[in-house]
Scaffold this motif. Structure first.
Motif, PDB file in Angstrom:
ATOM      1  N   GLU A  66     -91.305 -36.699  21.919  1.00  0.00           N
ATOM      2  CA  GLU A  66     -91.491 -35.253  21.996  1.00  0.00           C
ATOM      3  C   GLU A  66     -92.242 -34.753  20.772  1.00  0.00           C
ATOM      4  O   GLU A  66     -92.116 -35.308  19.686  1.00  0.00           O
ATOM      5  N   ARG A  67     -92.991 -33.695  20.956  1.00  0.00           N
ATOM      6  CA  ARG A  67     -93.757 -33.111  19.851  1.00  0.00           C
ATOM      7  C   ARG A  67     -92.859 -32.541  18.753  1.00  0.00           C
ATOM      8  O   ARG A  67     -93.246 -32.469  17.600  1.00  0.00           O
ATOM      9  N   ASP A  68     -91.639 -32.123  19.108  1.00  0.00           N
ATOM     10  CA  ASP A  68     -90.748 -31.534  18.108  1.00  0.00           C
ATOM     11  C   ASP A  68     -90.096 -32.584  17.211  1.00  0.00           C
ATOM     12  O   ASP A  68     -89.300 -32.258  16.347  1.00  0.00           O
ATOM     13  N   ARG A  69     -90.437 -33.854  17.444  1.00  0.00           N
ATOM     14  CA  ARG A  69     -89.941 -34.983  16.651  1.00  0.00           C
ATOM     15  C   ARG A  69     -88.428 -35.141  16.749  1.00  0.00           C
ATOM     16  O   ARG A  69     -87.793 -35.691  15.870  1.00  0.00           O
ATOM     17  N   ARG A  70     -87.838 -34.667  17.820  1.00  0.00           N
ATOM     18  CA  ARG A  70     -86.390 -34.764  17.968  1.00  0.00           C
ATOM     19  C   ARG A  70     -85.962 -35.752  19.037  1.00  0.00           C
ATOM     20  O   ARG A  70     -84.781 -36.006  19.189  1.00  0.00           O
ATOM     21  N   TYR A  87     -86.966 -46.948  17.930  1.00  0.00           N
ATOM     22  CA  TYR A  87     -87.904 -45.831  17.975  1.00  0.00           C
ATOM     23  C   TYR A  87     -87.522 -44.789  16.932  1.00  0.00           C
ATOM     24  O   TYR A  87     -86.361 -44.430  16.805  1.00  0.00           O
ATOM     25  N   ASP A  88     -88.504 -44.290  16.218  1.00  0.00           N
ATOM     26  CA  ASP A  88     -88.269 -43.255  15.222  1.00  0.00           C
ATOM     27  C   ASP A  88     -89.104 -42.028  15.587  1.00  0.00           C
ATOM     28  O   ASP A  88     -90.313 -41.992  15.339  1.00  0.00           O
ATOM     29  N   PRO A  89     -88.483 -41.021  16.203  1.00  0.00           N
ATOM     30  CA  PRO A  89     -89.248 -39.841  16.618  1.00  0.00           C
ATOM     31  C   PRO A  89     -89.837 -39.050  15.456  1.00  0.00           C
ATOM     32  O   PRO A  89     -90.720 -38.227  15.647  1.00  0.00           O
ATOM     33  N   GLU A  90     -89.389 -39.306  14.231  1.00  0.00           N
ATOM     34  CA  GLU A  90     -89.905 -38.588  13.071  1.00  0.00           C
ATOM     35  C   GLU A  90     -91.037 -39.343  12.371  1.00  0.00           C
ATOM     36  O   GLU A  90     -91.527 -38.901  11.339  1.00  0.00           O
ATOM     37  N   ASP A  91     -91.438 -40.474  12.940  1.00  0.00           N
ATOM     38  CA  ASP A  91     -92.511 -41.281  12.354  1.00  0.00           C
ATOM     39  C   ASP A  91     -93.800 -40.464  12.323  1.00  0.00           C
ATOM     40  O   ASP A  91     -94.239 -39.915  13.330  1.00  0.00           O
ATOM     41  N   GLU A  92     -94.404 -40.376  11.148  1.00  0.00           N
ATOM     42  CA  GLU A  92     -95.629 -39.588  10.967  1.00  0.00           C
ATOM     43  C   GLU A  92     -96.836 -40.229  11.655  1.00  0.00           C
ATOM     44  O   GLU A  92     -97.839 -39.573  11.900  1.00  0.00           O
ATOM     45  N   ALA A  93     -96.750 -41.523  11.978  1.00  0.00           N
ATOM     46  CA  ALA A  93     -97.877 -42.230  12.587  1.00  0.00           C
ATOM     47  C   ALA A  93     -98.000 -41.965  14.092  1.00  0.00           C
ATOM     48  O   ALA A  93     -98.971 -42.382  14.718  1.00  0.00           O
ATOM     49  N   ILE A  94     -97.036 -41.271  14.672  1.00  0.00           N
ATOM     50  CA  ILE A  94     -97.069 -41.002  16.114  1.00  0.00           C
ATOM     51  C   ILE A  94     -98.210 -40.038  16.428  1.00  0.00           C
ATOM     52  O   ILE A  94     -98.311 -38.961  15.837  1.00  0.00           O
ATOM     53  N   ASP A  95     -99.045 -40.433  17.357  1.00  0.00           N
ATOM     54  CA  ASP A  95    -100.160 -39.589  17.806  1.00  0.00           C
ATOM     55  C   ASP A  95     -99.680 -38.831  19.049  1.00  0.00           C
ATOM     56  O   ASP A  95     -99.576 -39.401  20.131  1.00  0.00           O
ATOM     57  N   GLU A  98     -99.201 -39.491  23.134  1.00  0.00           N
ATOM     58  CA  GLU A  98     -97.879 -39.369  23.758  1.00  0.00           C
ATOM     59  C   GLU A  98     -97.922 -38.439  24.967  1.00  0.00           C
ATOM     60  O   GLU A  98     -97.223 -38.667  25.949  1.00  0.00           O
ATOM     61  N   ASP A  99     -98.738 -37.409  24.910  1.00  0.00           N
ATOM     62  CA  ASP A  99     -98.858 -36.492  26.045  1.00  0.00           C
ATOM     63  C   ASP A  99     -99.370 -37.204  27.292  1.00  0.00           C
ATOM     64  O   ASP A  99     -99.040 -36.818  28.412  1.00  0.00           O
ATOM     65  N   ASP A 100    -100.146 -38.267  27.106  1.00  0.00           N
ATOM     66  CA  ASP A 100    -100.647 -39.037  28.248  1.00  0.00           C
ATOM     67  C   ASP A 100     -99.526 -39.807  28.948  1.00  0.00           C
ATOM     68  O   ASP A 100     -99.677 -40.208  30.102  1.00  0.00           O
ATOM     69  N   PHE A 101     -98.415 -40.037  28.270  1.00  0.00           N
ATOM     70  CA  PHE A 101     -97.301 -40.795  28.838  1.00  0.00           C
ATOM     71  C   PHE A 101     -96.156 -39.901  29.311  1.00  0.00           C
ATOM     72  O   PHE A 101     -95.183 -40.390  29.881  1.00  0.00           O
ATOM     73  N   ARG A 102     -96.267 -38.606  29.073  1.00  0.00           N
ATOM     74  CA  ARG A 102     -95.204 -37.670  29.471  1.00  0.00           C
ATOM     75  C   ARG A 102     -95.037 -37.680  30.990  1.00  0.00           C
ATOM     76  O   ARG A 102     -95.990 -37.499  31.734  1.00  0.00           O
ATOM     77  N   MET A 103     -93.813 -37.938  31.443  1.00  0.00           N
ATOM     78  CA  MET A 103     -93.441 -37.940  32.864  1.00  0.00           C
ATOM     79  C   MET A 103     -94.226 -38.977  33.688  1.00  0.00           C
ATOM     80  O   MET A 103     -94.421 -38.805  34.880  1.00  0.00           O
ATOM     81  N   VAL A 104     -94.639 -40.071  33.050  1.00  0.00           N
ATOM     82  CA  VAL A 104     -95.371 -41.129  33.736  1.00  0.00           C
ATOM     83  C   VAL A 104     -94.396 -42.259  34.064  1.00  0.00           C
ATOM     84  O   VAL A 104     -93.629 -42.692  33.203  1.00  0.00           O
TER      85      VAL A 104
END
Length: 157
Positions: free
Chosen positions: A4-8, A58-66, A70-76
Motif C-alpha cells: 500500500e502507498r501508506d506504507r502500512r 515483507y517490509d511495507p516501510e522499505d524506502e526502495a519500494i516503487d 506496486e500499483d500495477d499489481f493492485r488487485m491482480v
C-alpha cells in the motif's frame, strides 16, 4: 501481492472456493478433503504459521519500494505458474512440507499469495465442519439455558 502507498500494509488477493481451485490439481483437492478433521485443523494452523512467516519477509516501510510498480499489481490475480503441483500426502506434515517447498520456490512477489491460497483452500474444506460444530454448540447452549430457566410452564387457572 502489493504494498500500500501508506506504507502500512501488504495485501494479497482473496479468492472464493472456485478461484482457489484454479491453483490446485483435482488430486490435491481430493487428498485435502480426505484428511481427517483433526489433521485438517492441524494443517490449517500450520499454514497460518507459514503465511505469517512469509509476511515477516515483507517490509511495507522499505524506502526502495516503487509504488508506481506496486500499483500495477493492485488487485491482480497471481499468474498461472503460482499453481501448486499435485500433493497427495496423507498427513498434515506432508502437506505442509510440500506447500512450504513450493512457496519458497516462487518469486518473492507471489509467496504471500501462494501461502494464502493454501490456507484458504484448507479453510474452505473445513467450513462445513466448523458450521456444524457452531450449530451443535449453539443447540447445546440453548438446551442448557432452557434447563436453567425451567422448561415447564406453570398453568394459571
Amino acid at each position: 501481492m502489493w504494498f500500500e502507498r501508506d506504507r502500512r500494509g501488504v495485501h494479497s488477493m482473496g479468492m472464493d472456493a472456485r478461484g482457489q481451485r484454479r491453483y490446485f490439481t483435482a488430486e490435491t483437492i481430493a487428498a485435502v478433503e480426505d484428511l481427517p478433521t483433526a489433521e485438517l485443523e492441524a494443517l490449517h494452523d500450520a499454514l497460518a504459521e507459514l503465511e505469517a512467516d512469509v509476511l515477516v519477509d515483507y517490509d511495507p516501510e522499505d524506502e526502495a519500494i516503487d509504488h508506481g510498480v506496486e500499483d500495477d499489481f493492485r488487485m491482480v490475480l497471481p499468474p498461472a505458474d503460482v499453481a501448486f503441483p499435485t500433493i497427495t500426502a496423507d498427513t498434515a506434515e506432508g502437506f505442509v512440507a510440500a506447500v512450504t517447498a513450493h512457496v519458497e520456490g516462487l518469486p518473492k512477489r507471489w509467496r504471500l499469495d501462494a501461502s494464502a491460497l493454501a490456507f484458504e483452500l484448507v479453510g474452505t474444506t473445513l467450513a462445513p465442519y466448523r458450521a456444524e460444530q457452531r450449530a451443535r454448540r449453539s443447540a447445546t447452549w440453548r438446551l442448557t439455558a432452557r434447563r436453567q430457566r425451567g422448561s415447564r410452564r406453570v398453568r394459571r387457572h
